[in-house]
Design an enzyme around this catalytic site. Structure first.
Site, PDB file in Angstrom:
ATOM      1  N   GLN A 110      38.025 -36.251   0.702  1.00  0.00           N
ATOM      2  CA  GLN A 110      37.060 -37.348   0.813  1.00  0.00           C
ATOM      3  C   GLN A 110      35.615 -36.908   0.593  1.00  0.00           C
ATOM      4  O   GLN A 110      34.698 -37.696   0.770  1.00  0.00           O
ATOM      5  CB  GLN A 110      37.217 -38.068   2.154  1.00  0.00           C
ATOM      6  CG  GLN A 110      36.783 -37.276   3.367  1.00  0.00           C
ATOM      7  CD  GLN A 110      37.237 -37.950   4.653  1.00  0.00           C
ATOM      8  OE1 GLN A 110      38.425 -38.030   4.949  1.00  0.00           O
ATOM      9  NE2 GLN A 110      36.298 -38.480   5.418  1.00  0.00           N
ATOM     10  N   LYS A 134      31.863 -48.218  13.689  1.00  0.00           N
ATOM     11  CA  LYS A 134      30.702 -47.541  13.102  1.00  0.00           C
ATOM     12  C   LYS A 134      30.931 -47.317  11.602  1.00  0.00           C
ATOM     13  O   LYS A 134      30.027 -47.465  10.794  1.00  0.00           O
ATOM     14  CB  LYS A 134      30.547 -46.222  13.836  1.00  0.00           C
ATOM     15  CG  LYS A 134      29.414 -45.363  13.696  1.00  0.00           C
ATOM     16  CD  LYS A 134      28.753 -44.820  12.653  1.00  0.00           C
ATOM     17  CE  LYS A 134      28.220 -43.539  12.410  1.00  0.00           C
ATOM     18  NZ  LYS A 134      29.057 -42.818  11.501  1.00  0.00           N
ATOM     19  N   GLY A 154      31.130 -41.033  20.904  1.00  0.00           N
ATOM     20  CA  GLY A 154      31.772 -42.084  20.098  1.00  0.00           C
ATOM     21  C   GLY A 154      33.255 -41.793  19.937  1.00  0.00           C
ATOM     22  O   GLY A 154      34.108 -42.671  20.155  1.00  0.00           O
ATOM     23  N   HIS A 155      33.578 -40.558  19.572  1.00  0.00           N
ATOM     24  CA  HIS A 155      34.994 -40.167  19.474  1.00  0.00           C
ATOM     25  C   HIS A 155      35.681 -40.331  20.834  1.00  0.00           C
ATOM     26  O   HIS A 155      36.809 -40.797  20.923  1.00  0.00           O
ATOM     27  CB  HIS A 155      35.117 -38.705  19.040  1.00  0.00           C
ATOM     28  CG  HIS A 155      34.544 -38.384  17.690  1.00  0.00           C
ATOM     29  ND1 HIS A 155      33.396 -37.659  17.527  1.00  0.00           N
ATOM     30  CD2 HIS A 155      34.984 -38.671  16.436  1.00  0.00           C
ATOM     31  CE1 HIS A 155      33.138 -37.507  16.244  1.00  0.00           C
ATOM     32  NE2 HIS A 155      34.078 -38.114  15.549  1.00  0.00           N
ATOM     33  N   GLY A 160      36.400 -33.884  13.802  1.00  0.00           N
ATOM     34  CA  GLY A 160      35.882 -32.908  14.758  1.00  0.00           C
ATOM     35  C   GLY A 160      34.389 -33.036  15.004  1.00  0.00           C
ATOM     36  O   GLY A 160      33.758 -34.014  14.642  1.00  0.00           O
TER      37      GLY A 160
HETATM   38  P1  AMP Z   1      34.719 -38.853  12.025  1.00  0.00           P
HETATM   39  O1  AMP Z   1      35.008 -37.653  12.863  1.00  0.00           O
HETATM   40  O2  AMP Z   1      33.281 -39.043  11.685  1.00  0.00           O
HETATM   41  O3  AMP Z   1      35.643 -38.962  10.833  1.00  0.00           O
HETATM   42  O4  AMP Z   1      35.078 -40.106  12.944  1.00  0.00           O
HETATM   43  C1  AMP Z   1      36.338 -40.231  13.552  1.00  0.00           C
HETATM   44  C2  AMP Z   1      36.444 -41.602  14.168  1.00  0.00           C
HETATM   45  O5  AMP Z   1      35.423 -41.764  15.151  1.00  0.00           O
HETATM   46  C3  AMP Z   1      36.260 -42.726  13.155  1.00  0.00           C
HETATM   47  O6  AMP Z   1      37.189 -43.761  13.436  1.00  0.00           O
HETATM   48  C4  AMP Z   1      34.841 -43.169  13.399  1.00  0.00           C
HETATM   49  O7  AMP Z   1      34.605 -44.513  13.052  1.00  0.00           O
HETATM   50  C5  AMP Z   1      34.743 -42.985  14.904  1.00  0.00           C
HETATM   51  N1  AMP Z   1      33.337 -42.891  15.311  1.00  0.00           N
HETATM   52  C6  AMP Z   1      32.372 -42.086  14.777  1.00  0.00           C
HETATM   53  N2  AMP Z   1      31.175 -42.328  15.357  1.00  0.00           N
HETATM   54  C7  AMP Z   1      31.381 -43.302  16.280  1.00  0.00           C
HETATM   55  C8  AMP Z   1      30.538 -43.990  17.207  1.00  0.00           C
HETATM   56  N3  AMP Z   1      29.227 -43.716  17.292  1.00  0.00           N
HETATM   57  N4  AMP Z   1      31.095 -44.935  18.004  1.00  0.00           N
HETATM   58  C9  AMP Z   1      32.420 -45.214  17.922  1.00  0.00           C
HETATM   59  N5  AMP Z   1      33.279 -44.597  17.070  1.00  0.00           N
HETATM   60  C10 AMP Z   1      32.766 -43.661  16.255  1.00  0.00           C
END
Ligand code: AMP
Length: 289
Positions: A68, A156, A43-44, A38
């Site tokens: 985690q 990332k 990026g998401h 969330g």
């Molecule tokens: P998180 O919400 O941080 O667990 O991330 C969820 C997904 O989004 C994971 O697969 C991350 O690698 C991806 N993600 C987070 N930041 C970026 C970004 N800047 N560019 C591309 N994917 C991202």
């Protein structure tokens, strides 16, 4: 303007999600899956858009996974904004958002977890003991709930992407893991939910992380094959930012993430740096030898 798709749906139970997916599969539809914690950003969204382009049905999960986080880490403070996330998911083209609470995901204290091998002990795993076992456990659970699908992960979090890809292969999970490029701010800082922790001064210094990786990649491209020299180069660039505290810099083979002599072939440069409360990570690929 209408997208021609039905409005975004919301599901909080495993049973409900499975029922919807069974319906989709019975209709012969393919499923794309984007797991997240969330506080969504562009990026998401890039993962959701890729899933949208490649599948008939797109599911985003939002779950801040307690397994985690280590004691003393930011589980309680992790930024959350569900209303905004739902809007973001709808705009990026998701069909269904799965938002289980902790009770739904872990009704009992977990007695069964995924235990990873050496890929989880290095880099971020060295300073976050058990972190990747927690990631792998929730991802295995989510994959089990989702069934056959393509799952989209960001480069990332390169170590996470590597671990999840290996886990899916090792355990023959019916999931195609797809790695997607990192989305950045114009000054090079990788988008991250944790960037919200940065003070103005920390934010202005944070792009040093990307500059350090680029300096490391330039050194490799100029013929340097000694990982220690490349790591020192990256550390020296990060040291120019007074608010940065280095956790690690690493130059490793992209497939094993563990140094084994001179660099050759596909190499990944990775770094983790603390700016105050925020622990930021980033990485870049290059070729050596
Ligand atoms: P998180 O919400 O941080 O667990 O991330 C969820 C997904 O989004 C994971 O697969 C991350 O690698 C991806 N993600 C987070 N930041 C970026 C970004 N800047 N560019 C591309 N994917 C991202």
């Amino acid at each position: 303007m209408s997208t021609g798709r039905p409005a975004l749906e919301y599901e909080a139970t495993i049973r409900g999600l499975r029922a919807r997916l069974a319906e989709a599969r019975a209709a012969g539809l393919t499923v794309g899956f984007v797991p997240t914690m969330g506080f969504l950003h562009a990026g998401h969204c890039s993962l959701v858009e890729r899933a949208r382009a490649e599948n008939d049905v797109v599911v985003v999960s939002i779950f801040v996974n307690p397994l985690q986080f280590n004691p003393g880490e930011d589980l309680e403070d992790y930024p959350r904004d569900l209303d905004r996330d739902l809007e973001t998911c709808a705009k990026a083209g998701a069909d269904l958002v799965f938002v289980p609470d902790t009770q739904e995901m872990y009704p009992e204290p977990v007695a069964t977890t995924v235990r990873l091998g050496t890929l989880a002990d290095v880099l971020c795993g060295a300073s976050r003991a058990g972190h990747f076992d927690g990631v792998a456990t929730v991802v295995a659970k989510l994959f089990s709930i989702m069934g056959e699908c393509s799952a989209y992960f960001g480069e990332k979090d390169f170590q996470q992407l590597t671990i999840v890809s290996r886990m899916a292969a090792d355990l023959s999970l019916p999931v195609r893991v797809v790695g997607c490029g990192t989305v950045r701010e114009p000054d090079g800082l990788a988008l991250s939910s944790r960037n919200a922790y940065l003070s103005e001064a920390e934010r202005s210094q944070a792009p040093v992380l990307r500059r350090a990786l680029e300096a490391g990649a330039a050194l490799v491209q100029s013929g340097e094959t000694d990982p220690t020299a490349v790591e020192a180069e990256m550390a020296s660039v990060i040291a120019t930012a007074p608010l940065a505290e280095i956790d690690y810099t690493a130059a490793v083979p992209a497939s094993t993430l563990t140094a084994d002599g001179p660099l050759r072939g596909d190499v990944r440069l990775l770094a983790a740096v603390r700016f105050g409360k925020a622990r930021l990570i980033d990485n870049i690929g290059c070729r050596a030898g």
